[in-house]
Enzyme design. Sequence first.
Site, PDB file in Angstrom:
ATOM      1  N   ALA A  83       0.845  -1.198   0.000  1.00 17.07           N
ATOM      2  CA  ALA A  83       0.000   0.000   0.000  1.00 17.07           C
ATOM      3  C   ALA A  83       0.877   1.242   0.000  1.00 17.07           C
ATOM      4  O   ALA A  83       2.041   1.200   0.399  1.00 17.07           O
ATOM      5  CB  ALA A  83      -0.921   0.004   1.217  1.00 17.07           C
ATOM      6  N   ASP A  84       0.286   2.330  -0.454  1.00 20.44           N
ATOM      7  CA  ASP A  84       0.977   3.617  -0.402  1.00 20.44           C
ATOM      8  C   ASP A  84      -0.051   4.714  -0.146  1.00 20.44           C
ATOM      9  O   ASP A  84      -1.129   4.712  -0.742  1.00 20.44           O
ATOM     10  CB  ASP A  84       1.716   3.909  -1.701  1.00 20.44           C
ATOM     11  N   THR A  85       0.294   5.623   0.753  1.00 19.46           N
ATOM     12  CA  THR A  85      -0.606   6.707   1.134  1.00 19.46           C
ATOM     13  C   THR A  85      -0.001   8.049   0.737  1.00 19.46           C
ATOM     14  O   THR A  85       1.162   8.328   1.038  1.00 19.46           O
ATOM     15  CB  THR A  85      -0.877   6.681   2.649  1.00 19.46           C
TER      16      THR A  85
END
Length: 210
Positions: A83-85
């Site tokens: 994931a990446d935010t």
Amino acid sequence: MTSSSQTQEGLSTAPLLVLASASPRRIALLEQIGLVPDRVLPANIDETPRKGEVPRVYAQRMAAEKACLVASTIAEPALVLAADTVVALGRRILPKAEDRESARFCLERLSGRRHTVLTAVTVTPTSSWAQGRHGVRLVETSVTFSRLTVYQIDALLEAGDWSGKAGGYALQGHAASFIRALSGSASAVIGLPLFETAQLLRGQPGGWLA
């Protein structure tokens, strides 16, 4: 809580679930829905945005590159979750705060404004698990800060929970008392959208979740 190798009808040969992140927040969020990754393997990639790259594309690219890199290092049948935010003001990507100066830069720009948090989550099967399905979700959440005084920004910096956070703040930290409104997924702002992650895992052969 169970690991993936224990969830698919007790089969010891069940594919591994690998988290491509060392983030304690993402590990805790997975535990919240009853999952413990079999392995935690952070991906060391270049996170520099490309020239003209918009936040939505950047978040999806980062999650995909993390998942693919880690998947390429695993010989066993496995599903890699990454994931990446990204915190964005319009088309502008705010940095991850690595020092007080960068955290102050972010907080001063978020003060009194609405911004968007985009979290991309990707699942990628390793080459040795042909039945696995690649999947991607992108979650957009709107967050509005109250107007921050210089004293309040200084207090947030002193608290220290901005370190390493996109946009220089943590929803589960001291900044929560200054967030006027949130529309979307709180878990996505923290780092992993739980509903979308669960849907991706439920769609895999055998399923990691009921």
